[in-house]
Design a protein around this motif. Structure first.
Motif, short mmCIF file in Angstrom:
data_model
loop_
_atom_site.label_atom_id
_atom_site.label_comp_id
_atom_site.label_asym_id
_atom_site.label_seq_id
_atom_site.Cartn_x
_atom_site.Cartn_y
_atom_site.Cartn_z
N LEU A 1 0.98 -1.18 -0.09
CA LEU A 1 -0.04 0.11 -0.03
C LEU A 1 1.04 1.27 0.02
O LEU A 1 0.53 2.37 -0.59
N PHE A 2 1.80 1.34 0.61
CA PHE A 2 2.65 2.37 0.60
C PHE A 2 3.20 2.91 -0.55
O PHE A 2 3.30 3.97 -1.09
N GLN A 3 3.64 1.73 -1.44
CA GLN A 3 4.09 1.91 -2.81
C GLN A 3 3.09 2.56 -3.74
O GLN A 3 3.22 3.29 -4.57
N ILE A 4 1.81 1.88 -3.59
CA ILE A 4 0.86 2.44 -4.43
C ILE A 4 0.47 3.88 -4.09
O ILE A 4 0.16 4.54 -5.07
N PHE A 5 0.37 4.16 -2.87
CA PHE A 5 0.01 5.71 -2.46
C PHE A 5 1.29 6.49 -2.87
O PHE A 5 1.00 7.53 -3.54
N SER A 6 2.60 6.21 -2.46
CA SER A 6 3.65 7.11 -3.03
C SER A 6 3.65 7.19 -4.36
O SER A 6 4.34 8.48 -5.02
N GLN A 7 3.18 6.24 -5.29
CA GLN A 7 3.55 6.25 -6.58
C GLN A 7 2.22 7.14 -7.08
O GLN A 7 2.24 7.33 -8.35
N GLY A 8 1.13 7.36 -6.31
CA GLY A 8 0.09 7.95 -7.03
C GLY A 8 -0.63 6.87 -7.85
O GLY A 8 -1.49 7.61 -8.71
N ALA B 1 -4.80 11.78 -6.15
CA ALA B 1 -5.14 12.91 -6.97
C ALA B 1 -3.95 14.16 -6.77
O ALA B 1 -4.05 14.89 -7.35
N THR B 2 -2.94 13.96 -5.77
CA THR B 2 -1.99 14.86 -5.56
C THR B 2 -0.75 14.62 -6.46
O THR B 2 -0.35 13.43 -6.57
N LYS B 3 -0.30 15.49 -7.33
CA LYS B 3 0.39 15.37 -8.42
C LYS B 3 1.84 15.89 -7.98
O LYS B 3 2.87 15.02 -8.79
N ASP B 4 1.98 16.52 -7.08
CA ASP B 4 3.43 16.80 -6.64
C ASP B 4 4.04 15.54 -5.72
O ASP B 4 3.53 15.33 -4.92
N HIS B 5 5.22 15.09 -6.37
CA HIS B 5 5.58 14.09 -5.71
C HIS B 5 6.09 14.22 -4.31
O HIS B 5 5.83 13.32 -3.33
N GLU B 6 6.52 15.44 -4.07
CA GLU B 6 7.10 15.53 -2.91
C GLU B 6 5.94 15.71 -1.66
O GLU B 6 6.03 15.20 -0.45
N GLU B 7 4.97 16.54 -2.15
CA GLU B 7 3.75 16.82 -1.32
C GLU B 7 3.07 15.15 -1.07
O GLU B 7 2.70 15.07 0.22
N ARG B 8 2.95 14.37 -1.92
CA ARG B 8 2.52 13.13 -1.93
C ARG B 8 3.33 12.37 -0.91
O ARG B 8 2.82 11.62 -0.16
N GLY B 9 4.68 12.39 -1.06
CA GLY B 9 5.46 11.83 -0.07
C GLY B 9 5.37 12.16 1.36
O GLY B 9 5.09 11.31 2.13
N ASN B 10 5.22 13.54 1.50
CA ASN B 10 4.64 13.98 2.79
C ASN B 10 3.35 13.42 3.50
O ASN B 10 3.34 13.00 4.59
#
Length: 370
Positions: free
Chosen positions: A156-163, A226-235
């Protein structure tokens, strides 16, 4: 003649006397004028001196006040900076301590630290890690908390972190209604015996608890994907995977989706409506999971508590989430089972995620660098 001369001399004396008087008067006037000028200058100087003394006192007071304010502000700033620094360090320590997926570390450094010594197993593991580094371009990894949710967490972490978005079937159906459908439409009252991992919870409230788990999964998945910015998605992922109670709801929702799909497949096999995927036949062929109830009681209820997902359930997980899960099994290095895909049959458009395991129980997240 003498008289005329005397009168003339007298007249001259009188004129001299008048001139002398006028001269003295003028001299007195000039002296008085100079005295007045001197008095005015002296008074002006004294006034200026008094004014300067007052201004000087005010300036000294003002400067002393400003110095005191500056010193106080500097001390206050220093105190606040120290306070913010300590609070930030505390929060960072708390976040790192609570994070269930740690920040990336160098692959070979991790291997050297974890597998020291000259034993056969240690040498085998170091060789496997070197193969990953040089041939598979895996340069870093992220450690995952070692509990019985480990594999679900890593996936799940990879699914979420990769968007990665919802799987196609989940876009067509409202997953919030799955517990209701299973309980009322299909009459599966036995889901009241569902256990929520380490929180062994059974009873009539299982339905409401399952619905909250499904809401947590749907809300967070939709927001993060729905968050496209990679850094924001990581946070956002770091925040989500540092809240244990919310994390557990995600994993229980995935477990329930697996149960729901097994119920659907079992009903279709029983009614012989349409051929099922081979993995369902394989899963239901086990003595311990010959029907959905035994699958739940003997397998799903223990996941998160005493066991992890086994190989067959990992196939089911990849199939339901529509992701190709590539697992590097280091204890199978130099065999055909070193790299395994779950499921083996997958569609080209599916996203790929990778796992790394040393024992098929606990998993790490490999990170690729070219």
């Amino acid at each position: 003649m003498q008289r005329r001369h005397d009168r003339k001399a007298s007249k001259n004396r009188d004129q001299f006397t008048k001139q002398e008087k006028r001269s003295r008067i003028n001299h007195s006037k000039r002296s008085a004028g100079r005295h007045e000028v001197w008095s005015w200058k002296t008074a002006s100087k004294q006034s200026l001196c008094l004014m300067w003394q007052k201004v000087k006192e005010q300036l000294m007071l003002s400067m002393s006040f400003l110095v005191a304010v500056f010193w106080y502000c500097r001390r206050l700033y220093s105190f606040l900076a120290q306070l913010v620094k300590r609070w930030s360090n505390y929060l960072q320590r708390q976040l790192i301590r609570n994070l269930s997926v740690l920040t990336e570390v160098d692959l070979l450094c991790y291997s050297a630290r974890e597998w020291k010594g000259d034993t056969k197993q240690a040498k085998h593991m170091r060789e496997a890690y070197e193969e990953l580094f040089w041939s598979c371009h895996i340069k870093y990894l992220r450690q995952v908390r070692r509990d019985n949710y480990c594999v679900l967490r890593a996936v799940l972490f990879q699914i979420f972190s990769q968007g990665i978005p919802f799987p196609s079937w989940m876009k067509e159906r409202d997953i919030l209604k799955l517990p209701e459908k299973l309980l009322y439409s299909q009459g599966c009252n036995w889901i009241q015996q569902y256990s929520f991992g380490p929180e062994r919870y059974t009873g009539p409230n299982a339905f409401g608890k399952l619905r909250k788990c499904m809401e947590t999964l749907k809300t967070n998945w939709a927001e993060i994907s729905a968050t496209k910015d990679h850094e924001e998605r990581g946070n956002m992922c770091n925040t989500l995977f540092s809240e244990e109670s919310k994390e557990h709801k995600l994993y229980e929702a995935i477990k329930f989706i697996m149960l729901y799909e097994v119920v659907e497949a079992y009903e279709q096999i029983k009614n012989r409506k349409e051929p099922m995927h081979n993995l369902f036949s394989l899963l239901l062929a086990r003595d311990s999971s010959s029907d959905p109830l035994s699958f739940m009681m003997n397998h799903l209820n223990s996941i998160g508590d005493s066991i992890c997902l086994d190989q067959v359930e990992l196939f089911l997980l990849g199939y339901l989430l529509e992701v190709k899960i590539r697992v590097y099994r280091l204890h199978r290095f130099n065999t055909e089972e070193f790299q395994v895909n779950y499921p083996e049959e997958y569609r080209r458009e599916w996203h790929e995620i990778s796992l790394l395991t040393e024992d098929d129980r606990y998993y790490l997240i490999p990170l690729f660098r070219t």
